[in-house]
Structure formats: C-alpha cells, structure tokens
Design an enzyme around this catalytic site. Structure first.
Site, short mmCIF file in Angstrom:
data_model
loop_
_atom_site.label_atom_id
_atom_site.label_comp_id
_atom_site.label_asym_id
_atom_site.label_seq_id
_atom_site.Cartn_x
_atom_site.Cartn_y
_atom_site.Cartn_z
N GLY A 186 9.64 -4.19 -8.46
CA GLY A 186 10.47 -3.03 -8.77
C GLY A 186 11.93 -3.29 -8.46
N LYS B 111 14.05 -1.29 -7.29
CA LYS B 111 14.54 -0.59 -6.10
C LYS B 111 14.92 -1.55 -4.98
CE LYS B 111 11.78 1.29 -3.10
NZ LYS B 111 12.25 0.72 -1.80
N HIS C 199 4.63 2.04 -8.11
CA HIS C 199 3.67 0.94 -8.06
C HIS C 199 2.77 0.94 -9.30
CE1 HIS C 199 4.23 1.42 -3.53
NE2 HIS C 199 4.59 0.17 -3.76
N SER D 195 9.43 5.58 -2.81
CA SER D 195 9.19 4.59 -1.77
C SER D 195 8.04 5.07 -0.92
CB SER D 195 10.44 4.40 -0.91
OG SER D 195 10.16 3.64 0.24
N SER D 196 7.27 4.11 -0.40
CA SER D 196 6.19 4.48 0.51
C SER D 196 6.73 5.15 1.77
CB SER D 196 5.39 3.22 0.89
OG SER D 196 4.84 2.62 -0.25
N GLY E 63 0.81 -1.21 0.00
CA GLY E 63 0.00 0.00 0.00
C GLY E 63 0.84 1.26 0.00
#
Length: 281
Positions: A148, A150, A36, A186-187, A30
C-alpha cells in the site's frame, strides 16, 4: 483457503510454480481492513494464486509496549480473507521466521532510508522490516508483491531490499484506502477514540491543501503552513512533514528539482502514530 503455519508452504508453492502458476503475495501484520483487502483483490485479478501472510514482526518494533498493544483479531482476519477469495494464508510463529531469535538480524545496506524521516524516528525499524520481508520473499518466491502507498518510505525500503538481494519480484504499489473523513486506513486506527479519529482528519485535509496550493508557496513555507495547520488541533503532535522526490526519496527544496514529488508526514494523535502521504506532481 489453505493455511500454513510453517515454512512447508515453500514446498507447496514451488510445486505450484513448476506447474506454471503465478503467485501474488500480500504481507500483513493482521488487523485487516478494506485497504488490505483491496490488495488481495488486485492480486487475485493478476495472479493464479494469492498468498497473504499475517505476522506481527517483533523485529520492527522499537517499543515493546507498542508490540504488546498491536491488535491481533486473528479469527476476524481469517474470515475476511476467506470472503475476499485469498487462496493461501501464511500464519507463522516467531520461531518459524526467526529460528535463532528475532535479535539475530541481518544488517542490510538501506542507504539513507534507514536514518531518514521515519527511520530517524524509529531506529532499527526498517532493518527489521527488511529482515522479515527478505525471509518471506525467500519462502514464498512471489511473482508480484503488493504494497500500500500509505507506508511510502517502507515501500522504498522494500524496493531497495529487492535491488540489494537481486529479487526478480515485481513490486505493485496500490492506492491508499481512506475512511469517510479522509483518514488513511491503518490497523492502528482501532486505538483512536471517536474524538481522536475525527481530529485525525486534519492529516488528510492538510495533504489536500498542500497538493492544491503548492505552486503558491516555496517548499519550506508550505511545510511550515502545513505543520501549523495540524499542530493547531488538540492532542496532535507532528513528528515530520516533508516534500520528497518520489524516486530518490530525498527532500525537495525547489519544486523544479524533481519530476514527481510526494508529501509525507507522521503525526501523533494522542499516543497513536499515524502515517500518510500524497503525490503533488
């Protein structure tokens, strides 16, 4: 977009596969961002159905406070998924994923990945990742899994998991999406102050420096120069900066010892842990 909160999604997807539908899967925790959504877009182009999961996995957090602080803007996430054309959202509760509780985990053979670099800094983290991905792959049974770049070491862990478990799912590694200053999306970035977000651009700048100048250095001297560049920034602490063979994910001590080399780093900006990487060759 259809939403499932239980493993009944498995029955739905089994019927879809029996009808000849291909399935692309994008697992997330999330707090969705453009990175995303780029995975959703890629999956849409290559599959008949796209499934996205949103599940903040307690098994991969070493610090309960970190789990508690993890952002959960679910209404905004759902809106973004609808706008991106995602077909199915899997939004399970912890009890659906871990019927016996998140403390009852399988111990996987992840080789050196489990105790190397990110694994050494976060004991048990990758086994927690492997547990949730294993469960999701069993439930969704996707043709393609989109990840991803990352989180490069995590990708290697999931590749290892698929080998160990014999999954035929094809893993698609998608490029890292970046903010305007180069910071990898990034979240966790939402937890950075404006000043910290500006300072965090040093991570990208250092990776670019390394990729553009590596032939002028030995791996060890370039590592030292790169760490020094980042440590000079206030409120910044480098956990690691290493050069690894992108296939075996072992440290490279000579540029000629690997065909493809990736620079990987983990940096604390304040109390926010940021990961990034970049291919050298």
């Amino acid at each position: 977009m259809i939403q499932f909160k239980t493993t009944a999604i498995s029955e739905y997807l089994t019927l879809a596969k029996s009808a000849g539908k291909s399935i692309g899967f994008v697992p997330t925790m999330g707090a969705l961002h453009a990175g995303h959504l780029s995975l959703i877009t890629r999956a849409k182009a290559e599959n008949d159905l796209v499934v996205c999961s949103i599940f903040v996995n307690p098994a991969q957090f070493n610090d309960p406070k970190d789990l508690e602080k993890y952002p959960r803007p679910i209404e905004t996430d759902i809106e973004q998924l609808i706008n991106s054309g995602c077909d199915i959202l899997f939004l399970p509760d912890v009890t659906d994923v871990y019927p016996d509780g998140p403390g009852q985990l399988i111990q996987y053979d992840l080789g050196h990945l489990e105790s190397f670099l990110e694994g050494a800094s976060r004991p048990g983290h990758f086994n927690g990742v492997a547990n949730v991905v294993d469960r999701f792959l069993t439930i969704v049974q996707p043709d393609r899994l989109y990840l991803g770049q990352k989180d490069f070491q995590q990708v290697k862990v999931i590749e290892r998991l698929c080998d160990v478990r014999g999954y035929a799912t094809h893993i698609i590694i998608c490029p890292t999406f970046r903010e305007e200053n180069g910071l990898a999306m990034s979240s966790r970035n939402i937890r950075l102050t404006p000043q910290q977000r500006d300072a965090a651009s040093i991570i990208y700048q250092t990776l670019v420096f390394a990729t553009e100048n590596y032939r002028a250095y030995t791996p060890e001297s370039l590592k030292q120069a790169s760490v020094s560049r980042m440590q000079d920034m206030p409120d910044t602490d480098v956990d690691y900066f290493e050069f690894c063979d992108s296939r075996s994910f072992r440290i490279v001590n000579d540029w000629n010892n690997a065909q493809h080399i990736v620079a990987v780093t983990a940096v604390l900006i304040g109390n926010v842990r940021l990961l990034d990487n970049m291919m050298l060759q």
